[in-house]
Design an enzyme around this catalytic site. Structure first.
Site, PDB file in Angstrom:
ATOM      1  N   ARG A 208       5.830  -0.004  -1.121  1.00 40.48           N
ATOM      2  CA  ARG A 208       4.900  -1.072  -1.505  1.00 40.48           C
ATOM      3  C   ARG A 208       5.225  -1.513  -2.932  1.00 40.48           C
ATOM      4  NH1 ARG A 208      -0.754   0.625   1.376  1.00 40.48           N
ATOM      5  NH2 ARG A 208      -0.790  -1.228   2.670  1.00 40.48           N
TER       6      ARG A 208
ATOM      7  N   GLN B 290       6.768  -6.930  -0.956  1.00 36.94           N
ATOM      8  CA  GLN B 290       5.404  -7.316  -0.580  1.00 36.94           C
ATOM      9  C   GLN B 290       5.365  -8.176   0.680  1.00 36.94           C
ATOM     10  OE1 GLN B 290       3.518  -8.960  -4.071  1.00 36.94           O
ATOM     11  NE2 GLN B 290       2.324  -7.094  -4.385  1.00 36.94           N
TER      12      GLN B 290
HETATM   13  P1  NAD Z   1      -5.493   3.312   3.012  1.00 30.65           P
HETATM   14  O1  NAD Z   1      -5.445   2.593   4.299  1.00 30.65           O
HETATM   15  O2  NAD Z   1      -4.586   4.457   2.758  1.00 30.65           O
HETATM   16  O3  NAD Z   1      -6.992   3.859   2.770  1.00 30.65           O
HETATM   17  C1  NAD Z   1      -8.119   3.021   2.865  1.00 30.65           C
HETATM   18  C2  NAD Z   1      -9.096   3.357   1.754  1.00 30.65           C
HETATM   19  O4  NAD Z   1      -9.798   4.571   2.044  1.00 30.65           O
HETATM   20  C3  NAD Z   1      -8.460   3.564   0.380  1.00 30.65           C
HETATM   21  O5  NAD Z   1      -8.974   2.618  -0.520  1.00 30.65           O
HETATM   22  C4  NAD Z   1      -8.863   4.979   0.016  1.00 30.65           C
HETATM   23  O6  NAD Z   1      -9.077   5.149  -1.378  1.00 30.65           O
HETATM   24  C5  NAD Z   1     -10.148   5.141   0.805  1.00 30.65           C
HETATM   25  N1  NAD Z   1     -10.617   6.526   0.965  1.00 30.65           N
HETATM   26  C6  NAD Z   1      -9.905   7.653   1.218  1.00 30.65           C
HETATM   27  N2  NAD Z   1     -10.716   8.732   1.268  1.00 30.65           N
HETATM   28  C7  NAD Z   1     -11.985   8.277   1.082  1.00 30.65           C
HETATM   29  C8  NAD Z   1     -13.256   8.907   1.045  1.00 30.65           C
HETATM   30  N3  NAD Z   1     -13.408  10.235   1.184  1.00 30.65           N
HETATM   31  N4  NAD Z   1     -14.337   8.138   0.820  1.00 30.65           N
HETATM   32  C9  NAD Z   1     -14.212   6.804   0.660  1.00 30.65           C
HETATM   33  N5  NAD Z   1     -13.038   6.143   0.697  1.00 30.65           N
HETATM   34  C10 NAD Z   1     -11.939   6.879   0.887  1.00 30.65           C
HETATM   35  O7  NAD Z   1      -5.375   2.275   1.833  1.00 30.65           O
HETATM   36  P2  NAD Z   1      -4.497   0.942   1.789  1.00 30.65           P
HETATM   37  O8  NAD Z   1      -5.251  -0.163   2.388  1.00 30.65           O
HETATM   38  O9  NAD Z   1      -3.139   1.234   2.295  1.00 30.65           O
HETATM   39  O10 NAD Z   1      -4.468   0.696   0.223  1.00 30.65           O
HETATM   40  C11 NAD Z   1      -4.127   1.759  -0.652  1.00 30.65           C
HETATM   41  C12 NAD Z   1      -3.817   1.181  -1.998  1.00 30.65           C
HETATM   42  O11 NAD Z   1      -2.605   0.451  -1.939  1.00 30.65           O
HETATM   43  C13 NAD Z   1      -4.798   0.223  -2.572  1.00 30.65           C
HETATM   44  O12 NAD Z   1      -4.828   0.440  -3.955  1.00 30.65           O
HETATM   45  C14 NAD Z   1      -4.210  -1.124  -2.303  1.00 30.65           C
HETATM   46  O13 NAD Z   1      -4.707  -2.128  -3.140  1.00 30.65           O
HETATM   47  C15 NAD Z   1      -2.797  -0.781  -2.593  1.00 30.65           C
HETATM   48  N6  NAD Z   1      -1.807  -1.710  -2.074  1.00 30.65           N
HETATM   49  C16 NAD Z   1      -0.797  -2.115  -2.898  1.00 30.65           C
HETATM   50  C17 NAD Z   1       0.188  -2.968  -2.453  1.00 30.65           C
HETATM   51  C18 NAD Z   1       1.302  -3.405  -3.346  1.00 30.65           C
HETATM   52  O14 NAD Z   1       1.311  -3.097  -4.496  1.00 30.65           O
HETATM   53  N7  NAD Z   1       2.286  -4.110  -2.859  1.00 30.65           N
HETATM   54  C19 NAD Z   1       0.145  -3.408  -1.144  1.00 30.65           C
HETATM   55  C20 NAD Z   1      -0.887  -2.976  -0.325  1.00 30.65           C
HETATM   56  C21 NAD Z   1      -1.851  -2.100  -0.793  1.00 30.65           C
END
Ligand code: NAD
Length: 397
Positions: free
Chosen positions: A122, A127
Protein backbone atom coordinates in the site's frame (compact mmCIF):
# COMPACT_ATOMS: atom_id res chain seq x y z
CA UNK A 1 0.73 -10.92 -26.60
CA UNK A 2 -2.59 -12.49 -25.64
CA UNK A 3 -4.48 -11.36 -22.54
CA UNK A 4 -7.35 -13.66 -21.50
CA UNK A 5 -10.40 -12.85 -19.40
CA UNK A 6 -12.19 -16.09 -18.48
CA UNK A 7 -15.58 -16.17 -16.76
CA UNK A 8 -15.51 -16.90 -13.03
CA UNK A 9 -16.38 -20.46 -11.95
CA UNK A 10 -18.12 -19.59 -8.69
CA UNK A 11 -21.84 -19.10 -9.40
CA UNK A 12 -21.96 -16.63 -6.49
CA UNK A 13 -19.29 -14.40 -8.05
CA UNK A 14 -20.74 -11.59 -10.16
CA UNK A 15 -17.54 -9.66 -10.78
CA UNK A 16 -15.35 -9.81 -13.87
CA UNK A 17 -11.67 -8.90 -14.29
CA UNK A 18 -12.00 -6.53 -17.26
CA UNK A 19 -14.47 -3.98 -18.56
CA UNK A 20 -14.79 -2.58 -22.08
CA UNK A 21 -12.87 0.47 -20.83
CA UNK A 22 -9.89 -1.60 -19.64
CA UNK A 23 -10.05 -3.89 -22.69
CA UNK A 24 -9.71 -0.82 -24.92
CA UNK A 25 -6.63 0.28 -22.95
CA UNK A 26 -5.08 -3.22 -23.12
CA UNK A 27 -5.63 -3.30 -26.87
CA UNK A 28 -4.03 0.16 -27.03
CA UNK A 29 -0.97 -1.33 -25.33
CA UNK A 30 -0.65 -3.75 -28.22
CA UNK A 31 -2.36 -6.77 -26.66
CA UNK A 32 -4.79 -9.14 -28.27
CA UNK A 33 -7.62 -9.58 -25.74
CA UNK A 34 -9.86 -12.63 -25.52
CA UNK A 35 -12.95 -12.63 -23.29
CA UNK A 36 -14.97 -15.74 -22.50
CA UNK A 37 -18.54 -15.44 -23.70
CA UNK A 38 -20.80 -14.36 -20.82
CA UNK A 39 -17.92 -13.34 -18.53
CA UNK A 40 -19.36 -9.87 -17.96
CA UNK A 41 -23.07 -10.65 -17.92
CA UNK A 42 -23.50 -10.46 -14.13
CA UNK A 43 -21.71 -7.11 -14.14
CA UNK A 44 -24.04 -5.81 -16.83
CA UNK A 45 -21.53 -6.15 -19.67
CA UNK A 46 -22.69 -8.14 -22.70
CA UNK A 47 -20.17 -9.83 -25.04
CA UNK A 48 -20.92 -7.27 -27.72
CA UNK A 49 -19.51 -4.42 -25.61
CA UNK A 50 -16.24 -6.27 -25.17
CA UNK A 51 -16.16 -6.95 -28.91
CA UNK A 52 -16.76 -3.26 -29.65
CA UNK A 53 -13.83 -2.45 -27.34
CA UNK A 54 -11.58 -4.67 -29.46
CA UNK A 55 -11.75 -8.09 -27.76
CA UNK A 56 -12.47 -11.38 -29.45
CA UNK A 57 -15.06 -13.55 -27.74
CA UNK A 58 -14.20 -17.18 -27.01
CA UNK A 59 -16.97 -19.72 -26.43
CA UNK A 60 -15.45 -21.45 -23.40
CA UNK A 61 -12.75 -21.21 -20.72
CA UNK A 62 -10.28 -23.50 -22.50
CA UNK A 63 -10.57 -21.50 -25.72
CA UNK A 64 -10.10 -18.24 -23.79
CA UNK A 65 -6.89 -19.12 -21.95
CA UNK A 66 -5.25 -21.21 -24.70
CA UNK A 67 -1.82 -19.67 -25.47
CA UNK A 68 -2.49 -16.69 -23.21
CA UNK A 69 0.49 -14.70 -21.91
CA UNK A 70 -1.62 -13.05 -19.22
CA UNK A 71 -4.79 -14.35 -17.55
CA UNK A 72 -6.87 -11.87 -15.53
CA UNK A 73 -9.38 -13.23 -13.05
CA UNK A 74 -11.32 -12.19 -9.98
CA UNK A 75 -10.69 -15.32 -7.91
CA UNK A 76 -7.92 -17.89 -7.69
CA UNK A 77 -8.22 -20.40 -10.54
CA UNK A 78 -7.82 -24.14 -10.21
CA UNK A 79 -4.88 -25.52 -12.19
CA UNK A 80 -7.39 -27.00 -14.67
CA UNK A 81 -8.83 -23.53 -15.32
CA UNK A 82 -5.52 -22.27 -16.71
CA UNK A 83 -4.41 -25.40 -18.55
CA UNK A 84 -3.28 -24.29 -22.00
CA UNK A 85 -1.75 -20.97 -20.96
CA UNK A 86 1.92 -20.54 -21.84
CA UNK A 87 4.56 -21.68 -19.34
CA UNK A 88 5.57 -18.55 -17.45
CA UNK A 89 2.28 -16.78 -18.23
CA UNK A 90 1.14 -14.21 -15.65
CA UNK A 91 -2.07 -15.19 -13.86
CA UNK A 92 -3.35 -12.24 -11.85
CA UNK A 93 -6.24 -12.50 -9.39
CA UNK A 94 -7.32 -12.09 -5.78
CA UNK A 95 -5.65 -15.38 -4.86
CA UNK A 96 -6.92 -15.60 -1.25
CA UNK A 97 -3.47 -16.99 -0.45
CA UNK A 98 -3.79 -17.64 3.28
CA UNK A 99 -4.69 -21.11 4.45
CA UNK A 100 -4.63 -23.13 1.22
CA UNK A 101 -1.04 -24.06 0.42
CA UNK A 102 -2.19 -27.00 -1.73
CA UNK A 103 -4.03 -24.66 -4.09
CA UNK A 104 -0.95 -22.44 -4.36
CA UNK A 105 1.25 -25.46 -5.04
CA UNK A 106 -1.07 -26.59 -7.81
CA UNK A 107 -0.71 -23.15 -9.44
CA UNK A 108 3.07 -23.54 -9.15
CA UNK A 109 2.86 -26.98 -10.76
CA UNK A 110 0.92 -25.46 -13.66
CA UNK A 111 4.09 -23.46 -14.47
CA UNK A 112 2.48 -20.03 -14.31
CA UNK A 113 3.54 -16.86 -12.53
CA UNK A 114 0.62 -16.39 -10.16
CA UNK A 115 0.20 -12.91 -8.67
CA UNK A 116 -1.95 -12.19 -5.60
CA UNK A 117 -3.42 -8.69 -5.86
CA UNK A 118 -4.22 -8.65 -2.11
CA UNK A 119 -0.49 -8.59 -1.38
CA UNK A 120 0.09 -5.36 -3.28
CA UNK A 121 2.10 -2.97 -1.07
CA UNK A 122 0.00 0.00 0.00
CA UNK A 123 2.51 2.56 -1.26
CA UNK A 124 1.80 5.68 -3.27
CA UNK A 125 2.92 4.15 -6.56
CA UNK A 126 0.55 1.20 -6.14
CA UNK A 127 -2.52 3.10 -4.92
CA UNK A 128 -4.27 2.55 -8.25
CA UNK A 129 -3.66 -1.20 -7.82
CA UNK A 130 -4.99 -1.48 -4.26
CA UNK A 131 -7.78 -4.06 -4.58
CA UNK A 132 -8.28 -4.26 -0.81
CA UNK A 133 -9.23 -0.58 -0.77
CA UNK A 134 -11.30 -0.57 -3.95
CA UNK A 135 -13.38 -3.54 -2.82
CA UNK A 136 -13.60 -2.52 0.87
CA UNK A 137 -14.93 0.87 -0.18
CA UNK A 138 -17.80 -0.78 -2.08
CA UNK A 139 -18.42 -3.19 0.80
CA UNK A 140 -18.66 -0.33 3.31
CA UNK A 141 -21.26 1.40 1.15
CA UNK A 142 -23.22 -1.79 0.53
CA UNK A 143 -23.24 -2.68 4.25
CA UNK A 144 -25.24 0.48 4.97
CA UNK A 145 -27.61 -0.18 2.06
CA UNK A 146 -28.12 -3.79 3.23
CA UNK A 147 -28.80 -2.57 6.76
CA UNK A 148 -31.27 0.05 5.55
CA UNK A 149 -33.08 -2.56 3.47
CA UNK A 150 -33.51 -4.88 6.48
CA UNK A 151 -34.36 -2.11 8.94
CA UNK A 152 -38.11 -1.69 9.24
CA UNK A 153 -37.90 2.07 9.72
CA UNK A 154 -36.56 5.04 7.76
CA UNK A 155 -33.02 6.30 8.30
CA UNK A 156 -33.33 10.12 8.14
CA UNK A 157 -35.30 12.40 10.41
CA UNK A 158 -38.66 13.22 8.82
CA UNK A 159 -41.04 16.00 9.71
CA UNK A 160 -44.43 14.95 8.42
CA UNK A 161 -48.00 16.10 8.95
CA UNK A 162 -48.56 12.87 10.85
CA UNK A 163 -45.67 13.54 13.18
CA UNK A 164 -41.91 13.63 13.48
CA UNK A 165 -39.74 10.58 12.86
CA UNK A 166 -36.42 10.44 14.68
CA UNK A 167 -33.29 9.61 12.64
CA UNK A 168 -31.74 6.15 12.95
CA UNK A 169 -28.66 5.77 15.11
CA UNK A 170 -25.87 3.90 13.31
CA UNK A 171 -22.68 2.72 15.03
CA UNK A 172 -19.65 1.78 12.88
CA UNK A 173 -17.06 -0.45 14.56
CA UNK A 174 -13.69 -0.40 12.78
CA UNK A 175 -12.77 2.68 10.75
CA UNK A 176 -10.53 1.44 7.94
CA UNK A 177 -11.48 1.88 4.30
CA UNK A 178 -14.84 0.06 4.63
CA UNK A 179 -15.73 1.78 7.91
CA UNK A 180 -14.99 5.26 6.56
CA UNK A 181 -17.22 4.65 3.54
CA UNK A 182 -19.92 3.24 5.84
CA UNK A 183 -19.78 6.41 7.96
CA UNK A 184 -19.98 8.65 4.88
CA UNK A 185 -22.91 6.65 3.44
CA UNK A 186 -24.82 6.54 6.73
CA UNK A 187 -24.38 10.31 7.13
CA UNK A 188 -25.64 10.90 3.58
CA UNK A 189 -28.73 8.87 4.42
CA UNK A 190 -29.31 11.15 7.39
CA UNK A 191 -28.41 8.86 10.28
CA UNK A 192 -26.89 9.96 13.55
CA UNK A 193 -23.51 8.22 13.28
CA UNK A 194 -20.98 7.16 15.89
CA UNK A 195 -17.83 5.12 15.27
CA UNK A 196 -15.04 3.37 17.13
CA UNK A 197 -11.57 2.08 16.36
CA UNK A 198 -8.42 1.24 18.28
CA UNK A 199 -6.12 3.35 16.06
CA UNK A 200 -5.87 6.95 17.32
CA UNK A 201 -5.50 8.36 13.78
CA UNK A 202 -9.08 7.36 13.02
CA UNK A 203 -10.51 9.84 15.55
CA UNK A 204 -9.90 12.87 13.34
CA UNK A 205 -11.20 11.02 10.25
CA UNK A 206 -14.43 10.10 12.04
CA UNK A 207 -15.01 13.65 13.24
CA UNK A 208 -14.24 15.10 9.79
CA UNK A 209 -17.03 12.95 8.35
CA UNK A 210 -19.50 14.44 10.83
CA UNK A 211 -19.68 11.43 13.16
CA UNK A 212 -18.86 11.10 16.86
CA UNK A 213 -15.84 9.05 17.97
CA UNK A 214 -16.16 6.65 20.88
CA UNK A 215 -13.19 4.67 22.23
CA UNK A 216 -11.18 3.74 25.28
CA UNK A 217 -8.36 6.25 24.77
CA UNK A 218 -5.72 4.90 27.17
CA UNK A 219 -1.95 4.30 26.77
CA UNK A 220 -2.52 1.05 24.84
CA UNK A 221 -4.80 2.89 22.40
CA UNK A 222 -2.00 5.40 21.72
CA UNK A 223 0.27 2.51 20.63
CA UNK A 224 -2.36 0.47 18.77
CA UNK A 225 -1.25 1.22 15.22
CA UNK A 226 1.58 -0.80 13.65
CA UNK A 227 4.26 0.85 11.50
CA UNK A 228 2.31 -0.46 8.52
CA UNK A 229 -0.82 1.43 9.62
CA UNK A 230 -2.82 -1.58 10.77
CA UNK A 231 -4.35 -2.35 14.16
CA UNK A 232 -2.50 -4.48 16.70
CA UNK A 233 -4.30 -7.24 18.53
CA UNK A 234 -5.41 -5.55 21.76
CA UNK A 235 -4.89 -6.99 25.25
CA UNK A 236 -7.68 -8.84 27.06
CA UNK A 237 -7.81 -5.92 29.52
CA UNK A 238 -8.32 -3.37 26.76
CA UNK A 239 -10.95 -5.53 25.07
CA UNK A 240 -12.86 -5.78 28.37
CA UNK A 241 -12.82 -1.99 28.80
CA UNK A 242 -13.84 -1.53 25.16
CA UNK A 243 -16.72 -3.99 25.64
CA UNK A 244 -17.90 -2.17 28.77
CA UNK A 245 -17.86 1.15 26.91
CA UNK A 246 -19.55 -0.09 23.75
CA UNK A 247 -22.13 -2.31 25.50
CA UNK A 248 -24.15 0.60 26.85
CA UNK A 249 -23.78 2.45 23.54
CA UNK A 250 -24.92 -0.52 21.41
CA UNK A 251 -28.06 -0.87 23.55
CA UNK A 252 -29.25 2.48 22.20
CA UNK A 253 -28.29 1.89 18.53
CA UNK A 254 -30.61 0.93 15.67
CA UNK A 255 -27.92 -0.35 13.30
CA UNK A 256 -24.40 -1.61 14.08
CA UNK A 257 -21.96 -2.18 11.21
CA UNK A 258 -18.76 -4.00 12.11
CA UNK A 259 -15.64 -3.94 9.93
CA UNK A 260 -12.80 -4.59 12.43
CA UNK A 261 -9.87 -6.67 11.19
CA UNK A 262 -6.33 -7.43 12.37
CA UNK A 263 -3.96 -8.69 9.64
CA UNK A 264 -3.06 -12.37 10.05
CA UNK A 265 -5.43 -12.86 13.01
CA UNK A 266 -9.07 -13.81 13.39
CA UNK A 267 -11.37 -10.78 13.50
CA UNK A 268 -11.87 -9.49 17.08
CA UNK A 269 -15.26 -10.29 18.62
CA UNK A 270 -16.71 -6.88 19.50
CA UNK A 271 -20.45 -7.57 19.68
CA UNK A 272 -21.47 -10.30 22.14
CA UNK A 273 -24.78 -12.16 22.20
CA UNK A 274 -25.68 -10.13 25.31
CA UNK A 275 -25.07 -6.87 23.42
CA UNK A 276 -27.37 -8.05 20.62
CA UNK A 277 -29.98 -8.92 23.25
CA UNK A 278 -29.78 -5.36 24.57
CA UNK A 279 -30.85 -3.90 21.21
CA UNK A 280 -34.51 -3.24 20.48
CA UNK A 281 -36.41 -5.62 18.16
CA UNK A 282 -36.03 -4.68 14.50
CA UNK A 283 -32.47 -3.44 14.94
CA UNK A 284 -29.83 -4.64 12.49
CA UNK A 285 -26.21 -5.78 12.78
CA UNK A 286 -24.14 -6.08 9.58
CA UNK A 287 -20.92 -8.05 10.10
CA UNK A 288 -18.47 -7.23 7.31
CA UNK A 289 -15.71 -9.19 9.08
CA UNK A 290 -17.49 -12.53 8.71
CA UNK A 291 -15.02 -13.89 6.15
CA UNK A 292 -12.37 -13.57 8.88
CA UNK A 293 -14.50 -15.13 11.63
CA UNK A 294 -16.83 -12.20 12.30
CA UNK A 295 -17.01 -9.33 14.82
CA UNK A 296 -20.38 -10.43 16.21
CA UNK A 297 -20.78 -13.60 18.23
CA UNK A 298 -24.07 -14.49 16.51
CA UNK A 299 -23.18 -13.95 12.83
CA UNK A 300 -23.41 -16.95 10.51
CA UNK A 301 -21.46 -16.82 7.21
CA UNK A 302 -23.71 -16.13 4.25
CA UNK A 303 -26.88 -15.94 6.38
CA UNK A 304 -29.19 -13.41 7.95
CA UNK A 305 -30.12 -14.72 11.38
CA UNK A 306 -32.72 -13.24 13.69
CA UNK A 307 -31.86 -13.24 17.38
CA UNK A 308 -34.33 -14.30 20.07
CA UNK A 309 -35.21 -10.64 20.65
CA UNK A 310 -35.76 -9.89 16.96
CA UNK A 311 -32.45 -8.33 15.92
CA UNK A 312 -31.33 -9.18 12.37
CA UNK A 313 -27.66 -10.14 12.04
CA UNK A 314 -26.47 -10.02 8.43
CA UNK A 315 -23.45 -12.12 7.43
CA UNK A 316 -23.25 -11.70 3.67
CA UNK A 317 -20.08 -13.01 2.07
CA UNK A 318 -18.35 -11.16 -0.77
CA UNK A 319 -20.19 -7.93 -0.01
CA UNK A 320 -18.32 -5.96 -2.70
CA UNK A 321 -19.56 -8.59 -5.17
CA UNK A 322 -23.14 -7.62 -4.25
CA UNK A 323 -22.53 -4.53 -6.39
CA UNK A 324 -20.79 -6.38 -9.22
CA UNK A 325 -20.84 -3.66 -11.88
CA UNK A 326 -19.13 -1.04 -9.71
CA UNK A 327 -16.84 -3.53 -8.00
CA UNK A 328 -15.76 -4.90 -11.41
CA UNK A 329 -15.15 -1.42 -12.83
CA UNK A 330 -12.76 -0.58 -9.98
CA UNK A 331 -11.14 -4.02 -9.82
CA UNK A 332 -10.55 -4.04 -13.58
CA UNK A 333 -8.80 -0.66 -13.28
CA UNK A 334 -6.64 -2.01 -10.42
CA UNK A 335 -5.62 -4.93 -12.68
CA UNK A 336 -4.96 -2.72 -15.69
CA UNK A 337 -2.65 -0.49 -13.63
CA UNK A 338 -0.66 -3.55 -12.51
CA UNK A 339 -0.58 -5.27 -15.90
CA UNK A 340 0.84 -2.09 -17.45
CA UNK A 341 3.91 -2.65 -15.24
CA UNK A 342 4.30 -6.25 -16.46
CA UNK A 343 4.47 -5.60 -20.18
CA UNK A 344 6.84 -3.89 -22.59
CA UNK A 345 4.64 -1.69 -24.80
CA UNK A 346 7.33 -1.32 -27.48
CA UNK A 347 7.97 -5.06 -27.86
CA UNK A 348 4.27 -5.70 -27.11
CA UNK A 349 5.22 -8.61 -24.93
CA UNK A 350 5.21 -9.77 -21.33
CA UNK A 351 8.33 -8.35 -19.64
CA UNK A 352 8.09 -8.97 -15.90
CA UNK A 353 10.67 -6.98 -13.92
CA UNK A 354 11.56 -9.48 -11.23
CA UNK A 355 13.27 -6.83 -9.08
CA UNK A 356 10.25 -4.55 -9.00
CA UNK A 357 8.95 -4.29 -5.42
CA UNK A 358 5.38 -4.74 -6.65
CA UNK A 359 6.32 -8.00 -8.38
CA UNK A 360 8.32 -9.24 -5.39
CA UNK A 361 5.43 -8.51 -3.03
CA UNK A 362 2.71 -10.18 -5.10
CA UNK A 363 4.42 -13.04 -6.97
CA UNK A 364 3.36 -16.37 -5.47
CA UNK A 365 4.67 -18.92 -7.99
CA UNK A 366 7.39 -19.01 -10.65
CA UNK A 367 9.22 -21.76 -12.58
CA UNK A 368 7.11 -24.50 -10.98
CA UNK A 369 7.83 -23.33 -7.42
CA UNK A 370 5.92 -21.52 -4.70
CA UNK A 371 8.35 -18.62 -4.33
CA UNK A 372 6.62 -16.16 -1.99
CA UNK A 373 8.46 -16.08 1.37
CA UNK A 374 5.21 -15.98 3.37
CA UNK A 375 3.89 -19.23 1.93
CA UNK A 376 6.82 -21.61 2.14
CA UNK A 377 5.68 -23.87 4.98
CA UNK A 378 2.32 -25.52 5.49
CA UNK A 379 2.05 -24.63 9.19
CA UNK A 380 3.36 -21.09 9.14
CA UNK A 381 2.48 -19.42 12.47
CA UNK A 382 0.13 -16.44 12.21
CA UNK A 383 2.79 -14.10 13.64
CA UNK A 384 5.08 -14.82 10.68
CA UNK A 385 2.26 -14.16 8.25
CA UNK A 386 1.48 -10.92 10.05
CA UNK A 387 5.10 -9.79 10.13
CA UNK A 388 5.45 -10.44 6.46
CA UNK A 389 2.23 -8.53 5.76
CA UNK A 390 3.63 -5.64 7.77
CA UNK A 391 6.85 -5.75 5.76
CA UNK A 392 4.95 -5.82 2.51
CA UNK A 393 3.02 -2.71 3.43
CA UNK A 394 5.68 -0.98 5.49
CA UNK A 395 6.13 1.78 2.95
CA UNK A 396 2.49 2.80 3.08
CA UNK A 397 1.79 6.35 2.02
P1 NAD B 1 -8.49 -3.37 8.01
O1 NAD B 1 -9.47 -3.88 7.03
O2 NAD B 1 -7.25 -4.13 8.31
O3 NAD B 1 -9.23 -3.15 9.43
C1 NAD B 1 -10.42 -2.40 9.54
C2 NAD B 1 -10.36 -1.54 10.79
O4 NAD B 1 -10.58 -2.33 11.96
C3 NAD B 1 -9.03 -0.82 11.01
O5 NAD B 1 -9.24 0.57 11.02
C4 NAD B 1 -8.58 -1.33 12.37
O6 NAD B 1 -7.87 -0.36 13.12
C5 NAD B 1 -9.90 -1.68 13.02
N1 NAD B 1 -9.82 -2.55 14.21
C6 NAD B 1 -9.02 -3.62 14.43
N2 NAD B 1 -9.23 -4.12 15.67
C7 NAD B 1 -10.22 -3.37 16.23
C8 NAD B 1 -10.88 -3.41 17.49
N3 NAD B 1 -10.57 -4.30 18.44
N4 NAD B 1 -11.82 -2.48 17.73
C9 NAD B 1 -12.14 -1.56 16.80
N5 NAD B 1 -11.56 -1.48 15.58
C10 NAD B 1 -10.60 -2.37 15.32
O7 NAD B 1 -8.11 -1.89 7.65
P2 NAD B 1 -7.95 -1.25 6.20
O8 NAD B 1 -9.26 -0.80 5.71
O9 NAD B 1 -7.15 -2.15 5.35
O10 NAD B 1 -7.12 0.05 6.57
C11 NAD B 1 -5.97 -0.06 7.39
C12 NAD B 1 -5.19 1.21 7.27
O11 NAD B 1 -4.62 1.31 5.98
C13 NAD B 1 -5.93 2.49 7.45
O12 NAD B 1 -5.07 3.38 8.11
C14 NAD B 1 -6.17 2.98 6.06
O13 NAD B 1 -6.42 4.36 5.99
C15 NAD B 1 -4.85 2.61 5.49
N6 NAD B 1 -4.78 2.56 4.04
C16 NAD B 1 -3.72 3.15 3.42
C17 NAD B 1 -3.59 3.11 2.05
C18 NAD B 1 -2.43 3.75 1.36
O14 NAD B 1 -1.64 4.40 1.97
N7 NAD B 1 -2.26 3.58 0.07
C19 NAD B 1 -4.54 2.43 1.31
C20 NAD B 1 -5.59 1.82 1.97
C21 NAD B 1 -5.69 1.87 3.35
Amino acid sequence: MLIAIPAENDPAEGRVAATPETVKKLVGLGAEVKVQSGAGVKSGIPDQEYALAGATIAPDAAGTVKDADVVLRVRRPRAADIAGTKQGAAVVAMMDPYGDIDALNSLAAAGVCAFAMELMPRITRAQTMDVLSSQANIAGYRAVIDAAAEYGRVIPMMMTAAGMIAPAKIFIMGVGVAGLQAIATARKLGAVVTATDVRPTTKEQVVSLGAKFIAVEDEEFKQAETAAGYAKEMSAGYMAQQAALTASHIASQDIVITTALIPGRPAPVLVSAAMVESMRPGSVVVDLAIEHGGNCELTKPGETVVSKNGVKIIGHLNVAGRLPATASALYAKNLLAFVETLIDPKAKSLAIKWDDELVKATLLTKDGTLVHPSFQARDKPASIVENSMDQLSSRRA
